[in-house]
Structures are given as structure tokens and as C-alpha cells.
Design an enzyme around this catalytic site. Sequence first.
Site, PDB file in Angstrom:
ATOM      1  N   GLU A  28      48.076  78.444  86.152  1.00 20.98           N
ATOM      2  CA  GLU A  28      46.644  78.476  86.555  1.00 20.98           C
ATOM      3  C   GLU A  28      46.254  79.892  86.461  1.00 20.98           C
ATOM      4  OE1 GLU A  28      45.784  76.314  89.963  1.00 20.98           O
ATOM      5  OE2 GLU A  28      43.779  76.863  90.008  1.00 20.98           O
ATOM      6  N   CYS A  58      49.837  77.512  99.238  1.00 19.96           N
ATOM      7  CA  CYS A  58      50.948  76.946  99.668  1.00 19.96           C
ATOM      8  C   CYS A  58      51.057  76.811 101.451  1.00 19.96           C
ATOM      9  CB  CYS A  58      52.061  77.748  99.553  1.00 19.96           C
ATOM     10  SG  CYS A  58      52.306  78.300  97.890  1.00 19.96           S
ATOM     11  N   SER A  91      44.147  77.984  94.491  1.00 24.76           N
ATOM     12  CA  SER A  91      44.942  77.318  93.502  1.00 24.76           C
ATOM     13  C   SER A  91      44.865  75.835  93.736  1.00 24.76           C
ATOM     14  CB  SER A  91      46.174  77.656  93.295  1.00 24.76           C
ATOM     15  OG  SER A  91      47.049  76.723  92.486  1.00 24.76           O
ATOM     16  N   LYS A 144      52.478  72.038 108.737  1.00 25.25           N
ATOM     17  CA  LYS A 144      52.942  71.164 107.488  1.00 25.25           C
ATOM     18  C   LYS A 144      53.089  69.824 108.098  1.00 25.25           C
ATOM     19  CE  LYS A 144      54.151  74.090 104.277  1.00 25.25           C
ATOM     20  NZ  LYS A 144      53.539  73.812 103.105  1.00 25.25           N
TER      21      LYS A 144
END
Lengths: 159, 588
Positions: B289, B311, B331, B370
Site C-alpha cells: 500500500e 496495527c 492503511s 485487542k
Amino acid sequence: MGCCSGADQEKYDELKRFIDALPTKQGELIRVLHRAQGIFGYLPREVQVFVARELEVPVSKVYGVVSFYSYFTMKPKGKYEISVCMGTACYVRGAENVLEELRKKLAIEPGETTPDGKFSLRSLRCVGACGLAPVMMVGDKVYGRVTPDMVDSILAECE
Amino acid sequence: MDMINLIIDGQPVQVEKGSTILDAAKKLGIEIPTLCHLHMHEIGLNNQPASCRVCVVEVEKRRNLAPACATPVAEGMVVHTNTPKVLEERRTVLELMLSDHPKDCLTCAKSGECDLQKVSEKMGIRKIRVTGTSQSSYPMDTSVSIVRDMNKCIMCRRCETVCNQVQTVGALSGVNRGFEAVVSTSFQVPLNESVCTYCGQCVQVCPVGALTANASATDRLMEDLANPDKIVVVNTAPAVRAALGEEFGYPAGTSVTGKMVAALRKIGFDYVFDTDFAADLTIMEEATELAERLQKYIKGEPVAMPLMTSCCPAWVNFIETQYPEFLDLPSSAKSPQQMFGAVAKTYFAEKLGVQREQLVVVSVMPCIAKKYEAQREEFAADQNPDVDYSISTHELAGLIKQFNFDLKNLAEDDFDDPLGESTGAGVIFGKTGGVMEAALRTAYEWLTGETLKKVEFEEIRSTSSGIRKAAVQIGGLTVNVAVASGLGNARKIMEEIKAGNPDHLHAVEIMACPGGCVNGGGQPYHHGDFGVIKKRQAALCGEDAEKKLRKSHENPFIQKLYEDYMGQPGHGKAHELLHTTYAAKERV
């Protein structure tokens, strides 16, 4: 933001004009909240979010200030704002019984407003009329040496 | 520099003007107990409300006792830190605090790690003379990542300080007054309606059990491990191996990769894989990307710049709530956790010849955001999540202890194939600057067609929290990159971008936790010592240096995955499985 009726929009516009006219936005939170309560009558969630966005501070900080100072209220006040003095002099002369009677008659707790928006109830500390203790107020009007059995007729005056 | 001379417990000491009595005592090696105070200058955290009064000391010629944490030193000051008067005061203060604190220490998630417990033990509190009205009526707030039990709050306000000063998230503030005073969200809404990003930095600094990670997944995980019909697959994030050892008596910075793998296998996981594999995969997609966006940029075509890494789930939450107008910047590549889940439940399930529902994917993360990420609806197929459980390093340590395995005595073991192989680029994902460095290693070779000889990009390597910028030469191209850790630093970068991106940044890495994932909310508690974080970072760099393969695109299992299953990075099946979208969120 938060506008649903034209009247509300006017209030938000007024508040925005006030904020925009401030020389700086830093350290002006309490002053802005004071003005906002003057305009809206109370500080509902939407108004606090609006103030936070305008002053570029977290909403949590605005809420922290609003919830800290007893002057600020998040509930709309009634048409008639009833205050019972719970200062030392009034307290020892039975203000608590007066407050209890008002609680029962209005079916609300201090800090609340009746569902029809007519009355709100609060307790406060010393209005400087200790000679008349116990004291209650309806708006700016002071009633002295109040007893629970006077509550009905005082409420009846409010039309 | 003005220096001040004073005497503490009969010992003379000289410290800089502006230091506190606590600082001066520390210089002499005299330990004064503290509770609310927390100073971590490396991350810009200074919580000094002097509200707990546990650190009081006697100062000669002063009428009352002084809080050591907030009293500046003065020339000729004579301080006594352990007189009977001081000790009695500390005990009284603790008794008052305990009179308004639940006594369920035996089952508290913070037991053994609680500062209040420790200092009460130290001061020998055996009875509480004070009784009376106590405890707030604040409802328990259980979010998927964080559990808030405000009955346990001691109003030290460390959480509020880290949330506002360091992270600039502003989810928490002191509200109300008197007995009702509490650290709360706006309008006392549950965390999931607030601007909270679940970064978990508040959990790291809470001295008591008021803020803890939601560890409820462990029970369900145990059921699945015991179920013979389920195939339970685990993957471990890079930062986990650098910190897990601390829970078993290893010094900070000891990498325990092999022993961790052995423990996971003994617990009964059917396959032990590595999130580092998915980190390599992330680089394949993210570097693709970056290269594509750069090529458009060079041609002068309209393109969103800079490319920002995606991330970190707390950072994603941050941009979705605080800068929703910039959601074209991150991204579209999923995080390593979610790439792992997507690949495990498709490619690996097909390889095993089982349905995705039969496979249970567990990730072990240094992070508690997470947990939130794993249950986002974008990351499921037919209501079956790609990642079933995301547990923290801290929870894994608890599990190993329950199973009664002594990590130190386990023989080292290796990850399984095919999702266990990784390069050094995947390992450094766990520290600030690591994702950018890994991306540059690959982007460099792709864009120039040359071999990168020195893989360390020293100019963006950093151990502390903060912002680093560099102009990196890739062939004839100058790529302006920035690395930021801590959401306060992320905000600084976003404000720059809002102001027109004056440094012409092309690529930015953001990690929500100061210093990177090694300082995540799910890691063993650092107890205010940032030195621990630096050692964990060094452990990851050490592991990277020892790897034979250090560039993600050289990972043979990654190459095979594309050849056999996904085709080209960034397109077709790879795009479908490994990319996601973001959505603006209105929160208070």
C-alpha cells in the site's frame, strides 16, 4: 449540534456568540458554563457536549466541573423554584419537617422537578434571614417561620 | 544549576532546586512509602495530587507534617521520615482509606500486585479503628477490555492523569464531590459509550483493583481446551515473549520465547503459532500500500498522505473518535492479530479440512484493546469471529501458574508450521519504530530492486516514548517518515496533518502505548519503572538481530501462502481477507 427546534438553535447561537467573543478559550470553562446555564436554564448533556467541542476540552472535564459545583444543574428547573433553607438556624427550628412535607406533596426529591415542569425543589444553606427561621423561598419570594401545615397554602399561591 | 542542601534522617544530601523531599530521600536510598504519587518523566506523566498523605514526613520548624511527594526542598531543611508521629499518621491515613475500601482482597484481580495492600502490610495494619458510612454506589462498569470497580478507587487520580496528560484521550475526569467523588467518564456513561480507546494505560498505573483488564475469556477458553471436538490454535504477539518471564522471576528484558511455546503446548493448545508470522504478512500488505500510494504521489495523482499504520487497535479507536475526518489515512491492512485470525479460519482450516466453527483461535497479546478489536463486527464471518479469544500476557502468566508449570524448568520448544515462522521484521513490531522499520526493509527492496545491506534504520530507532522523524533515502526517492508512541504524540502528529502536513510526511507509525506494545495494558505491571519497558524493547531488538531472515518478504511460509492461496499482495483474495474499513464514532 443538538438543535431540534428553532428556539434551541437561537440559544445555541447566543452561546456560540458569547464563546467566540472571548479573548481566549483557555481557562474560561466556568464562565462559559455560567452563561450557558443562564441561557438554557440548566445544563443538559447536549449543552455540555457543545461547550466541550467549542472550547476544545474533553467532555469529561466539562462534566467534572458541572457535577462538582452545586450551582450547576443538569435538570431543568420548574416554573416555580422552591428552596428550603437548611442552614443551622433553620435546621434547628424544624426546616427538615418543611422539606419533608414538600417532598411528600410534590412527590419529588431535592434537586428534582415535577413531571409537569411546574415545581422544582432544592435545599440551600442560609439565605441570611435567620431571624425568620425556618425559611423557604419560592423564586425570590421569602416565607418566614414556616411550618409544615403552611406548605399547602404556599403551593396554592403558585398559579 | 542551583543546588539545595538538606538533612534527611541525619544524613546530609544535596539536590537540585525544585526537587521534592521524596526525590532527595530517593537519592539517599531512603524509601518513603507512596500511594497516589507516580512520576514517569520518560512518558510525561507526573501525578502529584498529594491526596493520599501516606508519604508524610516531619520537617523541623514546620507545624504540621508534610507530604514528601509534593513538598519542595529548602536550604537547611531537616527532615525525619520515620518518627513515631510520622508512622502513627501513616497508619491512621491507611485505616481511613481502608475503612472505605472493600475487603475482598482474596478474590481481587489485583491481589499481590496492589499498592494499597503492600503499603498496608508494610505499615502493619491489623485492625481498622474507623467504621461508618462508606463506599460509593457507582455501578460496576464491565467493558470488553476494562473492568471498572469504582468501589475500590482511592482517588489517587493516576488514571485521570495518564488518560488526559499522556494519552490526551480525556475519557476520565474527577466528578462529584465528598463521598460521591469518583473518577468517571462523562455523564457516568459506561466506557463503551465514552471516548475511551481501551489502550489500558490506566490499568497499568492503577495502584489498586479499581481498573483491571477484563479476563473473563479465560474461563470459556478452558472449556474449549477441554472439548475434544475443538481444535484450539494459539498465537503470541511479539511483546509477550519479552515480558512474560517477569511473572516467573526472570529479570526484565529476558526473552522467554521457547519456554513460552513449551508452556502453551503443555496447557493443551493443538497448534502453537506466532503472531510474528502475521506481522510479516501485515508488512507485505502495508508495504504494498505504501509503494502504491508513493507511486501515485510521485505522479501527482490525488492520494491520501501520509499512510498511517493500523496495527494498533487503540490508535484506530482514537482516530475513529477524535479525527473521523482523516479515516482515509490509516492503511486498510488489518492488524497482525486480525490477519492471523482471517488466515487461520480460512487457509489453515481448509488445510486441516475442518469448518471454521470447529477451530478456536486464541491470541495472546500485550494489549487489552485487542480484546475489543477481536469482537469488532468487521472481523467475523457468519457471526463466527476470526479471533475467538484475545487474552493478555498477564492472563497467560496466570494460566501457566494455575497449571502449575514452572516456566524456568521447561525445555524450550519451537513454534509450529506453517503459521509459526517469522522474520526479525515481525519481532520488532512490539516496540515503537518497529513497524516502520519492518515496512522500510521491505519497501526499500521492492522499490529499488536492490538488496538492503544494513537493515537497522537507526534514525527511527528509539527507546523512549515520543516522536521521531527522518528522511529515508529509497533509491532516488526521499521518504519522510515519522514514528510516534503514546496517543498524546499521535495527537501532535494529527494536528500537524490537520495544519497541512508541513513536513510532507509520507508514512507514519503510531502505537498508542508509550514505548510501544511492550508497554501495553495487558503486560505485567511495570509499577512506574520505565526502565522495565526499555529492557523489553532491547529484548525484541536482540531477537531480531539473531534471526537469519530479517525482512518480511523473505519469510518462506509467507511466500508460499501467497503462491498457494492468496495471489498478489493487496489484490484479490489477499485484499478480501487481509483488509478492513474504518468508521467514524461519536462518543463523549
